[in-house]
Design an enzyme around this catalytic site. Sequence first.
Site, PDB file in Angstrom:
ATOM      1  N   SER A 135       0.588  -1.165  -0.066  1.00  0.00           N
ATOM      2  CA  SER A 135       0.177  -0.081   0.018  1.00  0.00           C
ATOM      3  C   SER A 135       0.968   1.165   0.095  1.00  0.00           C
ATOM      4  O   SER A 135       2.114   1.189   0.453  1.00  0.00           O
ATOM      5  CB  SER A 135      -0.797  -0.133   1.290  1.00  0.00           C
ATOM      6  OG  SER A 135      -1.552   1.191   1.310  1.00  0.00           O
ATOM      7  N   TYR A 148      -1.811  -0.302  10.581  1.00  0.00           N
ATOM      8  CA  TYR A 148      -2.016  -0.550   9.447  1.00  0.00           C
ATOM      9  C   TYR A 148      -0.590  -0.420   8.424  1.00  0.00           C
ATOM     10  O   TYR A 148      -0.055  -1.280   7.907  1.00  0.00           O
ATOM     11  CB  TYR A 148      -3.282  -0.058   8.632  1.00  0.00           C
ATOM     12  CG  TYR A 148      -3.505  -0.415   7.329  1.00  0.00           C
ATOM     13  CD1 TYR A 148      -3.937  -1.657   6.885  1.00  0.00           C
ATOM     14  CD2 TYR A 148      -3.308   0.411   6.185  1.00  0.00           C
ATOM     15  CE1 TYR A 148      -3.904  -2.161   5.537  1.00  0.00           C
ATOM     16  CE2 TYR A 148      -3.398   0.071   4.730  1.00  0.00           C
ATOM     17  CZ  TYR A 148      -3.929  -1.007   4.366  1.00  0.00           C
ATOM     18  OH  TYR A 148      -4.092  -1.351   3.246  1.00  0.00           O
TER      19      TYR A 148
HETATM   20  N1  LIG Z   1      -8.567  -0.407  -0.971  1.00  0.00           N
HETATM   21  C1  LIG Z   1      -7.738   0.488  -0.632  1.00  0.00           C
HETATM   22  O1  LIG Z   1      -7.763   1.640  -0.543  1.00  0.00           O
HETATM   23  C2  LIG Z   1      -6.373  -0.154  -0.639  1.00  0.00           C
HETATM   24  C3  LIG Z   1      -5.208   0.508  -0.829  1.00  0.00           C
HETATM   25  C4  LIG Z   1      -4.134  -0.025  -0.756  1.00  0.00           C
HETATM   26  C5  LIG Z   1      -3.608  -1.408  -0.449  1.00  0.00           C
HETATM   27  N2  LIG Z   1      -5.032  -2.244  -0.393  1.00  0.00           N
HETATM   28  C6  LIG Z   1      -4.640  -3.565  -0.109  1.00  0.00           C
HETATM   29  O2  LIG Z   1      -5.239  -4.253  -1.115  1.00  0.00           O
HETATM   30  C7  LIG Z   1      -5.493  -5.902  -0.713  1.00  0.00           C
HETATM   31  C8  LIG Z   1      -7.149  -6.123  -1.101  1.00  0.00           C
HETATM   32  O3  LIG Z   1      -7.942  -5.157  -0.455  1.00  0.00           O
HETATM   33  P1  LIG Z   1      -9.297  -4.508  -1.294  1.00  0.00           P
HETATM   34  O4  LIG Z   1      -9.318  -3.187  -1.313  1.00  0.00           O
HETATM   35  O5  LIG Z   1      -9.523  -5.405  -2.591  1.00  0.00           O
HETATM   36  O6  LIG Z   1     -10.238  -4.949  -0.143  1.00  0.00           O
HETATM   37  P2  LIG Z   1     -11.662  -5.960   0.019  1.00  0.00           P
HETATM   38  O7  LIG Z   1     -12.521  -5.507  -1.005  1.00  0.00           O
HETATM   39  O8  LIG Z   1     -12.311  -5.582   1.233  1.00  0.00           O
HETATM   40  O9  LIG Z   1     -11.073  -7.287  -0.229  1.00  0.00           O
HETATM   41  C9  LIG Z   1     -10.445  -8.061   0.959  1.00  0.00           C
HETATM   42  C10 LIG Z   1     -10.115  -9.379   0.502  1.00  0.00           C
HETATM   43  O10 LIG Z   1      -9.569 -10.068   1.552  1.00  0.00           O
HETATM   44  C11 LIG Z   1     -10.195 -11.233   2.128  1.00  0.00           C
HETATM   45  N3  LIG Z   1      -9.807 -11.638   3.552  1.00  0.00           N
HETATM   46  C12 LIG Z   1     -10.217 -10.507   4.544  1.00  0.00           C
HETATM   47  N4  LIG Z   1      -9.507 -11.429   5.699  1.00  0.00           N
HETATM   48  C13 LIG Z   1      -9.328 -12.432   5.088  1.00  0.00           C
HETATM   49  C14 LIG Z   1      -8.717 -13.744   5.903  1.00  0.00           C
HETATM   50  N5  LIG Z   1      -8.463 -13.808   7.325  1.00  0.00           N
HETATM   51  N6  LIG Z   1      -8.477 -14.630   5.136  1.00  0.00           N
HETATM   52  C15 LIG Z   1      -8.482 -14.631   3.949  1.00  0.00           C
HETATM   53  N7  LIG Z   1      -8.798 -13.719   3.018  1.00  0.00           N
HETATM   54  C16 LIG Z   1      -9.364 -12.491   3.867  1.00  0.00           C
HETATM   55  C17 LIG Z   1     -11.560 -10.646   1.832  1.00  0.00           C
HETATM   56  O11 LIG Z   1     -12.267 -12.018   1.682  1.00  0.00           O
HETATM   57  P3  LIG Z   1     -13.248 -12.811   3.003  1.00  0.00           P
HETATM   58  O12 LIG Z   1     -14.048 -11.741   3.574  1.00  0.00           O
HETATM   59  O13 LIG Z   1     -14.246 -13.886   2.152  1.00  0.00           O
HETATM   60  O14 LIG Z   1     -12.293 -13.446   3.811  1.00  0.00           O
HETATM   61  C18 LIG Z   1     -11.501 -10.245   0.441  1.00  0.00           C
HETATM   62  O15 LIG Z   1     -11.582 -10.932  -0.514  1.00  0.00           O
HETATM   63  C19 LIG Z   1      -5.431  -5.582   0.905  1.00  0.00           C
HETATM   64  O16 LIG Z   1      -4.081  -6.190   1.006  1.00  0.00           O
HETATM   65  C20 LIG Z   1      -5.466  -4.290   0.992  1.00  0.00           C
HETATM   66  O17 LIG Z   1      -4.687  -3.770   2.224  1.00  0.00           O
HETATM   67  C21 LIG Z   1      -6.021  -1.798  -0.450  1.00  0.00           C
END
Ligand SMILES: NC(=O)c1ccc[n+]([C@@H]2O[C@H](COP(=O)([O-])OP(=O)(O)OC[C@H]3O[C@@H](n4cnc5c(N)ncnc54)[C@H](OP(=O)(O)O)[C@@H]3O)[C@@H](O)[C@H]2O)c1
Length: 235
Positions: A135, A148
């Site tokens: 991130s 985080y």
């Molecule tokens: N959105 C942002 O602004 C942003 C920015 C920078 C980086 N990121 C990073 O990008 C990645 C994906 O985030 P996203 O934005 O796509 O968020 P999201 O839409 O909330 O998706 C998160 C995913 O992680 C899974 N997850 C959560 N806890 C888990 C666990 N204990 N075991 C297995 N899977 C788990 C969720 O599935 P389940 O609930 O089914 O487990 C979901 O598929 C993350 O690493 C996040 O830190 C996001």
Amino acid sequence: MIKTILITGASKGIGKRTAELLATDGHQLVLGSRNTSPLKELQAQYPDQIILQDTDVTVKAQVMALAETAVAKFGKIDVLVNNAGLGHFDLIAEANTDDWDQMIDVNLKGALYAIHSVLPGMLAKEKGQIINIASVAGHHIFPRSVVYCATKHAIRAISEGLRLENQDKIRITTISPGAVNTSFAENISNENIRKEFKSYMAGGLTANTVATAIKQCIDYPENVTMTEMIIRPKR
Ligand SMILES: NC(=O)c1ccc[n+]([C@@H]2O[C@H](COP(=O)([O-])OP(=O)(O)OC[C@H]3O[C@@H](n4cnc5c(N)ncnc54)[C@H](OP(=O)(O)O)[C@@H]3O)[C@@H](O)[C@H]2O)c1
């Protein structure tokens, strides 16, 4: 070249969009998240290419089992997209320490378990790629998201360490998105901060933009490693 690609956190957001793009390209996908039912429609479209397995990355045995399923079905793992993650934002002084535990367990320990599950196989054949989703919070510290930020700084440290230890054998890529418009903010436990971040992230990148970057890193020739990528929304 058709690859076998394991994606954690594949049920929503960046992980789900990445799975959709890679399935279209014909890759074999092994998709994990705690609840993979949102992926059933995609699997129905590509039944021979996609395996779903409910996997909580905080449970080491489940992560190992996910990798074992990939090898049993497709004979190898070419790429890990280490994507599962979540964020809780609050002041350190006011935070719920359970939130810290969850971020450390998922973002840090879960990512390490996934790396550990694929690394021996990749090193044995001296080929493979690990893409860690960090991130912008892995590059900068923001008040109210300090823990985080710490987990995402740690992911960058682990990526760089992995690269230094294994760069002659496998490709290590770190992708650091800024705000992305996914369901990420829904998890924030502090209600006021959740509302604030939901509207902030609504103006962010699309999941498709980040998924396209992940796909690009996979598509580079085998002798090319995109080691680090930062993608920010233009605000
Ligand atoms: N959105 C942002 O602004 C942003 C920015 C920078 C980086 N990121 C990073 O990008 C990645 C994906 O985030 P996203 O934005 O796509 O968020 P999201 O839409 O909330 O998706 C998160 C995913 O992680 C899974 N997850 C959560 N806890 C888990 C666990 N204990 N075991 C297995 N899977 C788990 C969720 O599935 P389940 O609930 O089914 O487990 C979901 O598929 C993350 O690493 C996040 O830190 C996001």
